[in-house]
Design a protein around this motif. Structure first.
Motif, mmCIF file in Angstrom:
data_model
loop_
_atom_site.group_PDB
_atom_site.id
_atom_site.type_symbol
_atom_site.label_atom_id
_atom_site.label_comp_id
_atom_site.label_asym_id
_atom_site.label_seq_id
_atom_site.Cartn_x
_atom_site.Cartn_y
_atom_site.Cartn_z
ATOM 1 N N GLY A 131 8.460 -3.437 -5.952
ATOM 2 C CA GLY A 131 9.864 -3.119 -5.403
ATOM 3 C C GLY A 131 10.783 -3.032 -6.469
ATOM 4 N N ARG A 132 10.775 -4.173 -7.183
ATOM 5 C CA ARG A 132 11.963 -4.276 -8.258
ATOM 6 C C ARG A 132 12.046 -3.053 -9.150
ATOM 7 N NH1 ARG A 132 11.208 -10.435 -10.476
ATOM 8 N NH2 ARG A 132 11.331 -11.522 -8.550
ATOM 9 N N SER A 133 10.756 -2.627 -9.575
ATOM 10 C CA SER A 133 10.890 -1.323 -10.810
ATOM 11 C C SER A 133 11.366 -0.225 -9.717
ATOM 12 C CB SER A 133 9.250 -1.179 -10.998
ATOM 13 O OG SER A 133 8.406 -1.139 -10.123
ATOM 14 N N ARG A 134 11.103 0.043 -8.550
ATOM 15 C CA ARG A 134 11.375 1.236 -8.087
ATOM 16 C C ARG A 134 13.086 1.158 -7.564
ATOM 17 N NH1 ARG A 134 6.282 2.289 -3.602
ATOM 18 N NH2 ARG A 134 4.741 2.685 -5.256
ATOM 19 N N LEU A 135 13.432 0.086 -7.279
ATOM 20 C CA LEU A 135 14.834 -0.053 -7.086
ATOM 21 C C LEU A 135 15.640 0.007 -8.390
ATOM 22 C CD1 LEU A 135 17.211 -0.849 -5.167
ATOM 23 C CD2 LEU A 135 16.723 -3.266 -5.690
ATOM 24 N N ALA A 136 14.907 -0.323 -9.235
ATOM 25 C CA ALA A 136 15.585 -0.361 -10.701
ATOM 26 C C ALA A 136 15.817 0.872 -11.142
ATOM 27 C CB ALA A 136 14.913 -1.255 -11.877
ATOM 28 N N ALA A 137 14.826 2.044 -11.000
ATOM 29 C CA ALA A 137 14.750 3.438 -11.317
ATOM 30 C C ALA A 137 15.806 4.066 -10.295
ATOM 31 C CB ALA A 137 13.449 3.992 -11.155
ATOM 32 N N THR A 168 8.665 10.711 -14.869
ATOM 33 C CA THR A 168 7.660 10.981 -13.946
ATOM 34 C C THR A 168 6.320 11.625 -14.697
ATOM 35 O OG1 THR A 168 9.340 12.021 -12.575
ATOM 36 C CG2 THR A 168 7.331 12.963 -12.002
ATOM 37 N N ALA A 169 6.454 12.090 -15.733
ATOM 38 C CA ALA A 169 5.008 12.435 -16.381
ATOM 39 C C ALA A 169 4.232 11.353 -16.785
ATOM 40 C CB ALA A 169 5.582 13.360 -17.586
ATOM 41 N N ILE A 170 5.088 10.327 -17.200
ATOM 42 C CA ILE A 170 4.291 8.961 -17.845
ATOM 43 C C ILE A 170 3.536 8.512 -16.369
ATOM 44 C CG2 ILE A 170 4.677 6.581 -18.587
ATOM 45 C CD1 ILE A 170 6.785 7.783 -20.263
ATOM 46 N N CYS A 171 4.376 8.312 -15.242
ATOM 47 C CA CYS A 171 3.824 7.605 -14.088
ATOM 48 C C CYS A 171 2.588 8.488 -13.570
ATOM 49 C CB CYS A 171 5.113 7.492 -12.985
ATOM 50 S SG CYS A 171 6.149 6.337 -13.503
ATOM 51 N N LEU A 172 2.847 9.601 -13.717
ATOM 52 C CA LEU A 172 1.660 10.771 -12.867
ATOM 53 C C LEU A 172 0.367 10.359 -13.647
ATOM 54 C CD1 LEU A 172 3.652 13.813 -11.908
ATOM 55 C CD2 LEU A 172 2.485 12.161 -10.522
ATOM 56 N N ARG A 173 0.380 9.919 -15.023
ATOM 57 C CA ARG A 173 -1.064 10.176 -15.458
ATOM 58 C C ARG A 173 -1.395 8.584 -15.992
ATOM 59 N NH1 ARG A 173 -1.076 7.855 -20.033
ATOM 60 N NH2 ARG A 173 -3.255 8.727 -20.218
ATOM 61 N N SER A 174 -0.734 7.645 -15.146
ATOM 62 C CA SER A 174 -1.114 6.303 -15.453
ATOM 63 C C SER A 174 -2.500 6.081 -14.557
ATOM 64 C CB SER A 174 0.032 5.307 -14.899
ATOM 65 O OG SER A 174 -0.325 4.068 -14.899
ATOM 66 N N TRP A 225 7.078 9.477 -7.663
ATOM 67 C CA TRP A 225 8.226 10.024 -6.758
ATOM 68 C C TRP A 225 9.316 9.367 -6.561
ATOM 69 C CZ3 TRP A 225 5.961 14.482 -5.587
ATOM 70 C CH2 TRP A 225 4.786 14.745 -5.411
ATOM 71 N N TRP A 226 9.238 8.211 -6.834
ATOM 72 C CA TRP A 226 10.523 7.320 -6.945
ATOM 73 C C TRP A 226 11.455 7.812 -7.991
ATOM 74 C CZ3 TRP A 226 12.314 3.821 -3.116
ATOM 75 C CH2 TRP A 226 11.214 3.656 -2.052
ATOM 76 N N VAL A 227 10.814 7.940 -9.273
ATOM 77 C CA VAL A 227 11.480 8.158 -10.394
ATOM 78 C C VAL A 227 11.978 9.782 -10.341
ATOM 79 C CG1 VAL A 227 11.038 8.715 -12.770
ATOM 80 C CG2 VAL A 227 9.962 6.599 -11.870
ATOM 81 N N ALA A 228 11.229 10.748 -9.616
ATOM 82 C CA ALA A 228 11.672 11.845 -9.541
ATOM 83 C C ALA A 228 12.745 11.829 -8.749
ATOM 84 C CB ALA A 228 10.606 12.876 -8.872
ATOM 85 N N ALA A 244 15.012 9.414 -8.274
ATOM 86 C CA ALA A 244 16.017 8.884 -8.977
ATOM 87 C C ALA A 244 16.561 9.937 -9.893
ATOM 88 C CB ALA A 244 15.744 7.875 -10.002
ATOM 89 N N GLY A 245 15.849 10.977 -10.364
ATOM 90 C CA GLY A 245 16.351 11.964 -11.247
ATOM 91 C C GLY A 245 17.286 13.136 -10.303
ATOM 92 N N VAL A 246 16.560 13.164 -9.202
ATOM 93 C CA VAL A 246 17.573 14.145 -8.125
ATOM 94 C C VAL A 246 18.924 13.769 -7.829
ATOM 95 C CG1 VAL A 246 17.493 15.292 -6.010
ATOM 96 C CG2 VAL A 246 15.366 15.297 -7.390
ATOM 97 N N LEU A 247 18.907 12.369 -7.482
ATOM 98 C CA LEU A 247 20.193 11.636 -7.332
ATOM 99 C C LEU A 247 20.977 11.636 -8.504
ATOM 100 C CD1 LEU A 247 19.024 8.228 -5.513
ATOM 101 C CD2 LEU A 247 20.098 10.317 -4.656
#
Length: 554
Positions: A192-198, A222-228, A238-241, A243-246
């Motif tokens: 939860g904290r990491s997604r809110l932080a992003a 997003t690329a780093i997360c997708l290949r984790s 999806w949360w990182v992406a 955040a980029g849209v926002l």
């Protein structure tokens, strides 16, 4: 992906830095420069001018301006400063009140760097090689020791020293970049904290003047997360992406309101290399060593996450001609990479870092003390003469409190050198104690012993005093050609009503200020009489001409 780890760490080497010592390090680094000085020339005073304008009601919260000129895309920093000016205006000077939230942001950068490194060092790929008969470092102890090293590395970087203590939008951008680094690092452990932080980090960066870097960070994150290999990290993509849209939407909205975006300069690779050579020292050589020693682990999180966060800022610095303010955003990620070099350093390399730090910072501290003695007593005579030549009209002021703090800092440095040159060879972070301690003590000495001199040299107050001899305070001043920093100083520190939008011939003001060069004669303006040409005592290459409207033109 399956290369053996190059780290060999015993449990004895995984000692953590004593928390009291760590807190004293951070206090000696963060607090000097917060109190007792004016906003300094260019970016510092320009940002403060926007904040003071909002707090004083001269401009709106959604449209900060200086002398009628709109600011750049940096709403969040101006809101922070203005809010604290209103909150603490009755207790502190406005410039000091505006500096408080930025000091807290610097603390946040240090804290987030520590936690980001801690979470990355806890991953299995980052752990040291187990010994045949046991005795290797425990995972949590190892992660704490590596995190302590990263914190020392970010404090040791020379580039963060001044820019990290200014009241500028770039410090908010730095906090956003470090928060995003934490979001990626903590994703496997703090869902939860990491997604809110992003979601917070990237829009804050965009609203602080770095929308392009925020967008690139979103793509790399997003690329780093997708290949984790962690399922919760893949879900966070999806949360990182988002955040980029926002962030992109935030930047588009600000530009639609008429806010200007800083232009990108031509590519100058050599300028970037020169900046990297000193600006990111000593993090960059250690980071390069990490990339070499951990080259078989480039796709693992403890390497890919900080590398993916550092590269966009480095590329932005390249695109902006070696801009130090863009490079600053890479410093926390470079410090994380530097920390992972510590378990692989040879003893000779660590000794070279120690002796270089002892020599360099001891010489710097000694020079500061010698010039301080020359300012106060006139001896040695040559440094005193140099100060008088470079800073005319400066009158040194003695402060017992500043002297006591400087003495304590110097004694602490001497004790630290004695401790490090003793038989303390085991802690992982030992090689970064002297670089971080040297930077902290030199900054402490500068902000105590030299603060009056630096304030005289970098503040606009001496120039404002000269202008006030010819222009009454609170007068209306036309200034269509002045640099934005001087406009901010005139409004926020001088108390003048400044109009930088209306042409001189149409301005309703009785006084006109214009920038000129000393080698050229004064420019004549129809309907205006030249009263004087004044300059900052420490800058004789830029004159400010003062005109008064003639009686016939009124």
């Amino acid at each position: 992906m399956n290369s053996p780890t190059p780290a060999l760490v015993t449990q004895r080497a995984a000692q953590r830095l004593p928390r009291l010592a760590l807190l004293l390090f951070c206090a000696a680094y963060v607090l000097p420069g917060v109190f007792g000085r004016d906003p300094w020339k260019n970016a510092d005073v320009t940002a403060f001018g926007h904040m003071a304008s909002i707090a004083g009601g001269q401009s709106g919260w959604l449209s900060p301006s200086i002398a009628g000129l709109p600011g750049d895309v940096a709403l969040v920093p101006y809101w922070l400063g203005a809010a604290f000016i209103r909150l603490l205006g009755g207790l502190l000077e406005p410039s000091v009140a505006a500096r408080i939230p930025f000091a807290l942001l610097l603390v946040l950068v240090l804290v987030l760097t520590w936690y980001a490194t801690y979470h990355l060092a806890r991953t299995e790929a980052a752990q040291p090689l187990p010994f045949a008969f046991g005795g290797e470092a425990a995972p949590v102890d190892y992660a704490r020791a590596i995190a302590d090293g990263a914190l020392l590395a970010v404090m040791a970087t020379l580039g963060l020293l001044q820019l990290g203590h200014e009241t500028t939008p770039e410090l908010v951008q730095l906090a956003g970049a470090t928060l995003f680094l934490y979001a990626l690092a903590a994703a496997p452990f703090r869902k939860g904290r990491s997604r809110l932080a992003a979601l917070i980090a990237l829009p804050v960066m965009a609203a602080s003047g770095a929308p392009a870097i925020a967008t690139v960070l979103a793509v790399t994150g997003t690329a780093i997360c997708l290949r984790s290999t962690y399922s919760q990290v893949r879900d966070a993509a999806w949360w990182v992406a988002g955040a980029g849209v926002l962030a992109a939407a935030c930047a588009t909205l600000l530009q639609a309101w008429g806010w200007r975006v800083t232009s990108v300069e031509s590519l100058q690779p050599l300028g970037l290399l020169r900046q990297l050579a000193w600006f990111t020292w000593p993090a960059w050589p250690l980071a390069m060593w990490t990339l070499w020693r951990w080259r078989g682990h480039m796709l693992h999180r403890h390497i890919s996450v900080p590398l993916g966060c550092a590269l966009p800022a480095l590329l932005a610095g390249l695109a902006m001609g070696g801009s130090d303010r863009a490079l600053m955003l890479a410093l926390p990620a470079l410090a994380v990479l530097a920390a992972f070099a510590l378990p692989t350093l040879q003893r000779s390399t660590a000794a070279a870092i120690d002796w270089f730090s002892v020599f360099f910072f001891s010489i710097c501290a000694l020079a500061i003390w010698v010039i301080y003695a020359a300012m106060q007593t006139g001896f040695p005579a040559k440094p005193a003469a140099n100060v008088a030549r470079l800073a005319p009209e400066f009158r040194p002021a003695f402060s017992l409190l500043a002297l006591a703090i400087a003495l304590l800092g110097t004694l602490a440095w001497m004790w630290l050198v004695r401790w490090r040159t003793g038989r303390h060879r085991h802690p992982l972070w030992k090689s970064l104690v002297l670089p971080a301690g040297g930077v902290a003590v030199c900054w402490l000495l500068l902000m105590t012993l030299w603060l009056p001199l630096l304030d005289h040299a970098r503040s606009y107050r001496p120039l404002l005093g000269r202008i006030a001899e010819h222009v009454p305070r609170t007068a209306c001043v036309a200034a269509p050609q002045l640099p934005r920093a001087l406009l901010a100083a005139l409004e926020s520190m001088g108390g003048y009503r400044v109009d930088a939008v209306t042409p001189a011939e149409l301005s309703p003001c009785d006084y006109l200020l214009a920038s000129q060069t000393p080698k050229l004669p004064a420019t004549s303006y129809p309907g205006w009489q030249l009263l004087a040409r004044v300059e900052r005592p420490t800058d004789r290459q830029d004159l400010t001409a003062i005109y008064r409207r003639t009686a016939a033109a009124r």
